[in-house]
Design a protein around this motif. Structure first.
Motif, PDB file in Angstrom:
ATOM      1  N   ALA A 126       0.710  -1.192   0.073  1.00 32.05           N
ATOM      2  CA  ALA A 126       0.176  -0.115  -0.320  1.00 32.05           C
ATOM      3  C   ALA A 126       1.358   0.839   0.028  1.00 32.05           C
ATOM      4  O   ALA A 126       2.047   1.464   0.657  1.00 32.05           O
ATOM      5  N   TYR A 127       0.489   2.792  -0.952  1.00 33.26           N
ATOM      6  CA  TYR A 127       1.096   3.310  -1.118  1.00 33.26           C
ATOM      7  C   TYR A 127       1.011   3.698   0.883  1.00 33.26           C
ATOM      8  O   TYR A 127      -0.084   4.683   0.909  1.00 33.26           O
ATOM      9  N   LEU A 128       2.082   4.259   1.223  1.00 36.52           N
ATOM     10  CA  LEU A 128       1.950   5.050   3.008  1.00 36.52           C
ATOM     11  C   LEU A 128       2.349   6.813   2.866  1.00 36.52           C
ATOM     12  O   LEU A 128       1.566   7.583   3.386  1.00 36.52           O
ATOM     13  N   GLY A 129       2.267   7.135   1.870  1.00 34.57           N
ATOM     14  CA  GLY A 129       3.280   8.719   1.694  1.00 34.57           C
ATOM     15  C   GLY A 129       4.041   8.989   0.440  1.00 34.57           C
ATOM     16  O   GLY A 129       4.732   7.840   0.251  1.00 34.57           O
ATOM     17  N   ARG A 130       4.403  10.503   0.882  1.00 36.06           N
ATOM     18  CA  ARG A 130       6.027  10.591   0.288  1.00 36.06           C
ATOM     19  C   ARG A 130       6.710  11.381   1.249  1.00 36.06           C
ATOM     20  O   ARG A 130       6.114  12.018   1.701  1.00 36.06           O
ATOM     21  N   PHE A 131       8.237  11.745   1.326  1.00 44.12           N
ATOM     22  CA  PHE A 131       8.569  12.184   1.618  1.00 44.12           C
ATOM     23  C   PHE A 131       9.860  12.914   1.120  1.00 44.12           C
ATOM     24  O   PHE A 131       9.886  12.306  -0.700  1.00 44.12           O
ATOM     25  N   SER A 132      10.568  14.480   1.588  1.00 43.72           N
ATOM     26  CA  SER A 132      12.021  14.486   0.519  1.00 43.72           C
ATOM     27  C   SER A 132      12.914  14.787   1.851  1.00 43.72           C
ATOM     28  O   SER A 132      12.641  15.110   3.099  1.00 43.72           O
ATOM     29  N   VAL A 133      14.093  14.911   1.666  1.00 43.06           N
ATOM     30  CA  VAL A 133      15.788  15.028   2.510  1.00 43.06           C
ATOM     31  C   VAL A 133      15.703  16.995   2.082  1.00 43.06           C
ATOM     32  O   VAL A 133      16.262  16.910   1.224  1.00 43.06           O
ATOM     33  N   ALA A 134      15.232  17.484   2.631  1.00 43.78           N
ATOM     34  CA  ALA A 134      15.543  19.059   2.798  1.00 43.78           C
ATOM     35  C   ALA A 134      16.707  19.357   3.288  1.00 43.78           C
ATOM     36  O   ALA A 134      17.672  19.106   4.324  1.00 43.78           O
ATOM     37  N   GLY A 135      17.281  20.752   3.588  1.00 48.20           N
ATOM     38  CA  GLY A 135      17.958  21.022   3.453  1.00 48.20           C
ATOM     39  C   GLY A 135      18.662  21.328   4.649  1.00 48.20           C
ATOM     40  O   GLY A 135      17.718  22.123   5.531  1.00 48.20           O
ATOM     41  N   GLY A 136      19.153  22.081   5.430  1.00 43.87           N
ATOM     42  CA  GLY A 136      19.555  22.564   6.773  1.00 43.87           C
ATOM     43  C   GLY A 136      20.726  23.707   7.023  1.00 43.87           C
ATOM     44  O   GLY A 136      21.014  23.680   5.650  1.00 43.87           O
ATOM     45  N   SER A 137      21.189  23.573   8.002  1.00 45.02           N
ATOM     46  CA  SER A 137      23.278  24.669   8.286  1.00 45.02           C
ATOM     47  C   SER A 137      24.279  23.561   7.545  1.00 45.02           C
ATOM     48  O   SER A 137      24.794  24.069   7.716  1.00 45.02           O
ATOM     49  N   ALA A 138      23.831  22.853   8.495  1.00 43.35           N
ATOM     50  CA  ALA A 138      25.173  21.711   7.826  1.00 43.35           C
ATOM     51  C   ALA A 138      25.107  20.883   6.172  1.00 43.35           C
ATOM     52  O   ALA A 138      26.240  20.556   6.479  1.00 43.35           O
ATOM     53  N   ALA A 139      23.969  20.909   5.881  1.00 39.85           N
ATOM     54  CA  ALA A 139      23.980  20.227   4.129  1.00 39.85           C
ATOM     55  C   ALA A 139      22.758  20.851   3.164  1.00 39.85           C
ATOM     56  O   ALA A 139      21.643  21.379   4.331  1.00 39.85           O
ATOM     57  N   ASP A 140      23.433  20.309   1.937  1.00 44.25           N
ATOM     58  CA  ASP A 140      21.609  21.616   1.460  1.00 44.25           C
ATOM     59  C   ASP A 140      20.844  20.118   1.509  1.00 44.25           C
ATOM     60  O   ASP A 140      21.266  18.504   2.242  1.00 44.25           O
ATOM     61  N   ASP A 141      19.718  20.223   0.402  1.00 42.91           N
ATOM     62  CA  ASP A 141      19.056  19.233   0.293  1.00 42.91           C
ATOM     63  C   ASP A 141      19.639  17.402  -0.861  1.00 42.91           C
ATOM     64  O   ASP A 141      19.980  17.969  -0.681  1.00 42.91           O
ATOM     65  N   CYS A 142      18.332  16.823  -0.764  1.00 41.04           N
ATOM     66  CA  CYS A 142      18.944  15.484  -1.943  1.00 41.04           C
ATOM     67  C   CYS A 142      17.780  16.167  -2.543  1.00 41.04           C
ATOM     68  O   CYS A 142      16.401  15.967  -3.123  1.00 41.04           O
ATOM     69  N   GLU A 143      18.750  15.950  -4.224  1.00 42.19           N
ATOM     70  CA  GLU A 143      17.272  16.153  -5.179  1.00 42.19           C
ATOM     71  C   GLU A 143      19.199  15.570  -6.507  1.00 42.19           C
ATOM     72  O   GLU A 143      19.261  15.291  -6.271  1.00 42.19           O
ATOM     73  N   ASP A 144      18.085  15.279  -7.511  1.00 45.54           N
ATOM     74  CA  ASP A 144      18.554  14.719  -8.630  1.00 45.54           C
ATOM     75  C   ASP A 144      18.520  13.519  -8.356  1.00 45.54           C
ATOM     76  O   ASP A 144      19.927  12.890  -9.019  1.00 45.54           O
ATOM     77  N   THR A 145      18.281  12.577  -7.671  1.00 44.84           N
ATOM     78  CA  THR A 145      18.798  11.281  -6.854  1.00 44.84           C
ATOM     79  C   THR A 145      18.798  10.597  -8.031  1.00 44.84           C
ATOM     80  O   THR A 145      18.186  10.087  -8.577  1.00 44.84           O
ATOM     81  N   ASP A 146      20.175   9.662  -8.378  1.00 41.20           N
ATOM     82  CA  ASP A 146      20.529   8.694  -9.517  1.00 41.20           C
ATOM     83  C   ASP A 146      20.350   7.185  -8.391  1.00 41.20           C
ATOM     84  O   ASP A 146      20.381   5.767  -8.733  1.00 41.20           O
ATOM     85  N   ASN A 190      30.080  19.227  -6.277  1.00 39.01           N
ATOM     86  CA  ASN A 190      30.181  18.018  -6.699  1.00 39.01           C
ATOM     87  C   ASN A 190      28.835  17.346  -6.602  1.00 39.01           C
ATOM     88  O   ASN A 190      28.348  17.714  -5.236  1.00 39.01           O
ATOM     89  N   GLN A 191      28.550  15.929  -6.455  1.00 34.42           N
ATOM     90  CA  GLN A 191      27.772  15.002  -5.970  1.00 34.42           C
ATOM     91  C   GLN A 191      28.540  14.129  -5.069  1.00 34.42           C
ATOM     92  O   GLN A 191      29.774  14.113  -4.512  1.00 34.42           O
ATOM     93  N   ASN A 192      27.346  14.101  -3.374  1.00 35.49           N
ATOM     94  CA  ASN A 192      27.192  13.525  -2.801  1.00 35.49           C
ATOM     95  C   ASN A 192      26.657  12.392  -2.355  1.00 35.49           C
ATOM     96  O   ASN A 192      25.522  12.316  -3.212  1.00 35.49           O
ATOM     97  N   PHE A 193      26.545  11.972  -0.602  1.00 35.74           N
ATOM     98  CA  PHE A 193      24.905  11.254  -0.598  1.00 35.74           C
ATOM     99  C   PHE A 193      24.846  11.723   0.711  1.00 35.74           C
ATOM    100  O   PHE A 193      25.446  13.131   1.559  1.00 35.74           O
ATOM    101  N   LYS A 194      23.164  12.085   1.319  1.00 36.67           N
ATOM    102  CA  LYS A 194      23.452  12.385   2.287  1.00 36.67           C
ATOM    103  C   LYS A 194      22.409  12.066   3.165  1.00 36.67           C
ATOM    104  O   LYS A 194      22.196  10.168   2.804  1.00 36.67           O
ATOM    105  N   PHE A 195      22.695  11.361   4.485  1.00 30.50           N
ATOM    106  CA  PHE A 195      22.608   9.951   5.420  1.00 30.50           C
ATOM    107  C   PHE A 195      21.461  10.561   6.199  1.00 30.50           C
ATOM    108  O   PHE A 195      21.870  11.184   6.751  1.00 30.50           O
ATOM    109  N   VAL A 196      20.059   9.760   6.624  1.00 27.86           N
ATOM    110  CA  VAL A 196      19.073  10.045   7.737  1.00 27.86           C
ATOM    111  C   VAL A 196      19.214   9.171   7.987  1.00 27.86           C
ATOM    112  O   VAL A 196      19.017   8.208   8.065  1.00 27.86           O
ATOM    113  N   PRO A 197      18.853   9.181   9.911  1.00 25.33           N
ATOM    114  CA  PRO A 197      18.368   8.475  10.481  1.00 25.33           C
ATOM    115  C   PRO A 197      16.918   8.183  10.259  1.00 25.33           C
ATOM    116  O   PRO A 197      15.761   9.244  10.153  1.00 25.33           O
ATOM    117  N   LEU A 198      16.989   6.388  10.127  1.00 27.38           N
ATOM    118  CA  LEU A 198      15.145   5.583   9.788  1.00 27.38           C
ATOM    119  C   LEU A 198      14.861   5.881  10.682  1.00 27.38           C
ATOM    120  O   LEU A 198      13.362   6.756   9.571  1.00 27.38           O
TER     121      LEU A 198
END
Length: 126
Positions: free
Chosen positions: A57-77, A110-118
Motif C-alpha cells: 500500500a502507498y503510505l505517502g512521500r517525503f523529501s530530504v530537506a537542507g539544513g545548516s550543515a547540508a543542502d537538500d537531496c535532489e536529482d537522485t540516482d 560535486n555530487q555526494n550522499f545524504k544520510f538520514v536517521p531512519l
C-alpha cells in the motif's frame, strides 16, 4: 514506468507507476527496502515514495530537506536503507540518497550522499 516487486515465488507484482494514477514522478532511479517499508526515488519531484512492504500500500512521500550543515537531496540516482542498529548516529537504521548537486552550505557542487536517521522517516509513516 512501472515499479515491480517480487511476489511469492518467482513472479512480480506491480507496486506503483509514473503518470496518471501513479504516485511516482519519473525518473525512478532507486528502490530499497528496510524494515517493513519499501522506498522508491521519485527523481522528477525530488522526493521519495513509501509503501508498506507486506501489503504494498502507498503510505505517502517525503523529501530530504537542507539544513545548516547540508543542502537538500535532489536529482537522485540511487537510494539505500537499513533498519539495523548502526551505532549512536543511526540506532534504528539509516536512509541514504545520492544527491546530484551539492550546493551551499556544502559548497563545491560535486555530487555526494545524504544520510538520514531512519527513525526520522518511519515516525511519519507508522
Amino acid at each position: 514506468m512501472t515499479v515491480a516487486t517480487r511476489a511469492a515465488g518467482t513472479g512480480r507484482a506491480k507496486l506503483d507507476s509514473t503518470g496518471s494514477g501513479g504516485h511516482i514522478t519519473a525518473d525512478t532511479e532507486g528502490i530499497t527496502a528496510a524494515g517493513n517499508r519499501i522506498y522508491v526515488s521519485s527523481q522528477g519531484s525530488n522526493d521519495f515514495t513509501v509503501y508498506d512492504r507486506t501489503t504494498r500500500a502507498y503510505l505517502g512521500r517525503f523529501s530530504v530537506a537542507g539544513g545548516s550543515a547540508a543542502d537538500d537531496c535532489e536529482d537522485t540516482d540511487g537510494i539505500d536503507a537499513s533498519a539495523a542498529d548502526l551505532g549512536p548516529a543511526f540506532p534504528q537504521g539509516v536512509f541514504v540518497c545520492q544527491d546530484g548537486s551539492n550546493g551551499t552550505p556544502g559548497g563545491s557542487g560535486n555530487q555526494n550522499f545524504k544520510f538520514v536517521p531512519l527513525q526520522r522517516i518511519t515516525a511519519h509513516f507508522g
